[in-house]
Motif scaffolding. Structure first.
Motif, PDB file in Angstrom:
ATOM      1  N   SER A  26      12.920 -35.399 -15.191  1.00 57.91           N
ATOM      2  CA  SER A  26      11.821 -34.625 -14.592  1.00 57.91           C
ATOM      3  C   SER A  26      10.607 -34.500 -15.517  1.00 57.91           C
ATOM      4  N   GLN A  27      10.846 -34.197 -16.790  1.00 58.41           N
ATOM      5  CA  GLN A  27       9.714 -34.019 -17.705  1.00 58.41           C
ATOM      6  C   GLN A  27       8.987 -35.339 -17.955  1.00 58.41           C
ATOM      7  N   SER A  30       6.825 -35.996 -14.948  1.00 56.47           N
ATOM      8  CA  SER A  30       5.655 -35.106 -14.930  1.00 56.47           C
ATOM      9  C   SER A  30       4.611 -35.519 -15.964  1.00 56.47           C
ATOM     10  N   SER A 161      -0.399 -30.659  -6.116  1.00 56.31           N
ATOM     11  CA  SER A 161      -0.118 -29.385  -6.769  1.00 56.31           C
ATOM     12  C   SER A 161      -0.991 -28.276  -6.161  1.00 56.31           C
ATOM     13  N   SER A 188       3.653 -32.474  -4.044  1.00 58.86           N
ATOM     14  CA  SER A 188       4.084 -31.404  -4.954  1.00 58.86           C
ATOM     15  C   SER A 188       3.215 -30.166  -4.770  1.00 58.86           C
ATOM     16  N   PHE A 207       5.705 -26.941 -20.543  1.00 56.45           N
ATOM     17  CA  PHE A 207       4.793 -26.717 -19.430  1.00 56.45           C
ATOM     18  C   PHE A 207       3.991 -25.426 -19.624  1.00 56.45           C
ATOM     19  N   ASP A 286      11.385 -30.728  -9.525  1.00 56.21           N
ATOM     20  CA  ASP A 286      10.077 -30.286 -10.001  1.00 56.21           C
ATOM     21  C   ASP A 286      10.233 -28.957 -10.733  1.00 56.21           C
ATOM     22  N   GLY A 313       9.909 -35.173 -10.540  1.00 54.90           N
ATOM     23  CA  GLY A 313       9.153 -34.242 -11.362  1.00 54.90           C
ATOM     24  C   GLY A 313       7.977 -33.660 -10.613  1.00 54.90           C
ATOM     25  N   HIS A 314       6.947 -33.316 -11.364  1.00 55.75           N
ATOM     26  CA  HIS A 314       5.749 -32.712 -10.765  1.00 55.75           C
ATOM     27  C   HIS A 314       4.668 -33.777 -10.632  1.00 55.75           C
ATOM     28  N   CYS A 315       4.410 -34.190  -9.393  1.00 55.07           N
ATOM     29  CA  CYS A 315       3.378 -35.198  -9.081  1.00 55.07           C
ATOM     30  C   CYS A 315       3.675 -36.550  -9.717  1.00 55.07           C
ATOM     31  N   GLY A 316       4.951 -36.804 -10.049  1.00 57.22           N
ATOM     32  CA  GLY A 316       5.298 -38.045 -10.732  1.00 57.22           C
ATOM     33  C   GLY A 316       5.584 -39.200  -9.786  1.00 57.22           C
TER      34      GLY A 316
END
Length: 338
Positions: A26-27, A30, A161, A188, A207, A286, A313-316
């Motif tokens: 995940s990281q 991201s 996001s 996301s 984060f 996420d 992940g976030h917006c990945g």
């Protein structure tokens, strides 16, 4: 393809996203969303989006001005539509995730407008009052100005996001004011801001430190543009929750953090009942957007697609070391379907 139920932590195979184990965490996903080399890769491929772009200042009510970058298809070609893209918090039209998506869409034949929110992309001096996440009216006015600049139809809106939150609000509130996208896609999207802020504070320290540092930098830039601001209290705050509380109480018209959150919270039922069609793409891992926020969301009513991948992940949504983006392919499919 059956979208994942938010209550089911084991999505069915067939969501289409199976990243290489080298980039599956995940990281890593991201980080690659914001720091990856995708910009250079698009330039190497000869994408012409940037070569034809024009910078625009969009006039909104009460003297408010927002900026953006417009890229039209070459003369003599018929665009497949106009796509307005909105970056995430502290991002800009240059953010890697948004830039790469824009290149993919431009290459596929769409006109592109990359919109900057207030106090983003170095525009701190452009407006006296500060940006906050409930300033939706000016975003809708800016999109109205974009529509006058480029009347290409159909029009789509895509946000990432916090930009995903703004985009989805265009679907929810735009039709009443003459703005009805053919499809709005939140990638996301932060639909429950209180949960997002909590997740940043309780998730990986990387984060929290990243977002706090970005916030301090933008506050310093705002003070540099408008010296009478005093943001000294933020220098001592070490959590996003307390920073947001102080900001809501002292720098917004709401005067209270919960009232501020309420002003831009979106529920799954609101999306199902939306007057304009929407789609949501999110990842169950996420660390910024809790998957529980989407409980009850399903492809019914105005929700044309709800896609919740196991990883991303976030917006990945990066597929491999070549930086292939599954989200870009999926968005192109969604636009073609609508």
């Amino acid at each position: 393809m059956k979208p994942t139920d938010p209550q089911d932590k084991n999505p069915e195979p067939g969501d289409g996203f199976a990243p290489s184990w080298l980039v599956s965490h995940s990281q890593i996903q991201s980080i690659l969303a914001t720091k990856g080399p995708r910009r250079r890769l698009w330039l190497k491929r000869g994408n012409q989006m940037e070569a034809v772009q024009t910078r625009q200042i969009l006039e909104c009510r009460d003297g408010v001005k927002l900026t953006g970058v417009h890229s039209r298809q070459p003369e003599g070609t018929t665009p497949r539509g106009l796509v307005v893209l909105i970056h995430g918090w502290e991002g800009s039209h240059e953010s890697v995730y948004l830039y790469s998506m824009s290149c993919a869409l431009y290459q596929a034949g769409y006109n592109i407008f990359r919109l900057n929110l207030r106090d983003h992309a170095g525009t701190h001096a452009l407006n006296r009052e500060m940006f906050h996440s409930a300033r939706f009216g000016e975003v809708l006015e800016a999109i109205t100005a974009v529509k006058a600049l480029d009347a290409t139809q159909p029009m789509y809106v895509i946000g990432f996001s916090l930009g995903g939150n703004f985009a989805l609000r265009v679907a929810l509130q735009g039709p009443a004011q003459g703005i009805t996208p053919k499809l709005t896609i939140g990638i996301s999207p932060s639909i429950n801001p209180a949960a997002t802020v909590r997740a940043i504070d309780t998730g990986p320290a990387l984060f929290r430190l990243y977002f706090l540092d970005k916030w301090l930098k933008t506050l310093r830039a705002k003070k540099n543009a408008w010296p009478d601001y005093d943001f000294s209290a933020f220098e001592k705050i070490k959590s996003m929750w307390e920073s947001t509380r102080h900001f809501a109480e002292h720098y917004t018209e709401y005067g209270d953090m919960q009232r501020y959150f309420d002003a831009y919270t979106i529920t799954p039922q609101m999306l199902i009942d939306s007057p304009a069609p929407v789609a949501v793409i999110t990842a169950q891992d996420d660390a910024v957007i809790p998957f529980e926020d989407f409980a009850g969301l399903a492809p019914r009513g105005s929700v044309k697609a709800f896609i919740a991948t196991e990883r991303g992940g976030h917006c990945g949504f990066i597929e491999n070391l070549k930086m292939g983006s599954w989200a870009e392919k999926r968005v192109l499919e969604l636009l073609a379907q609508h």
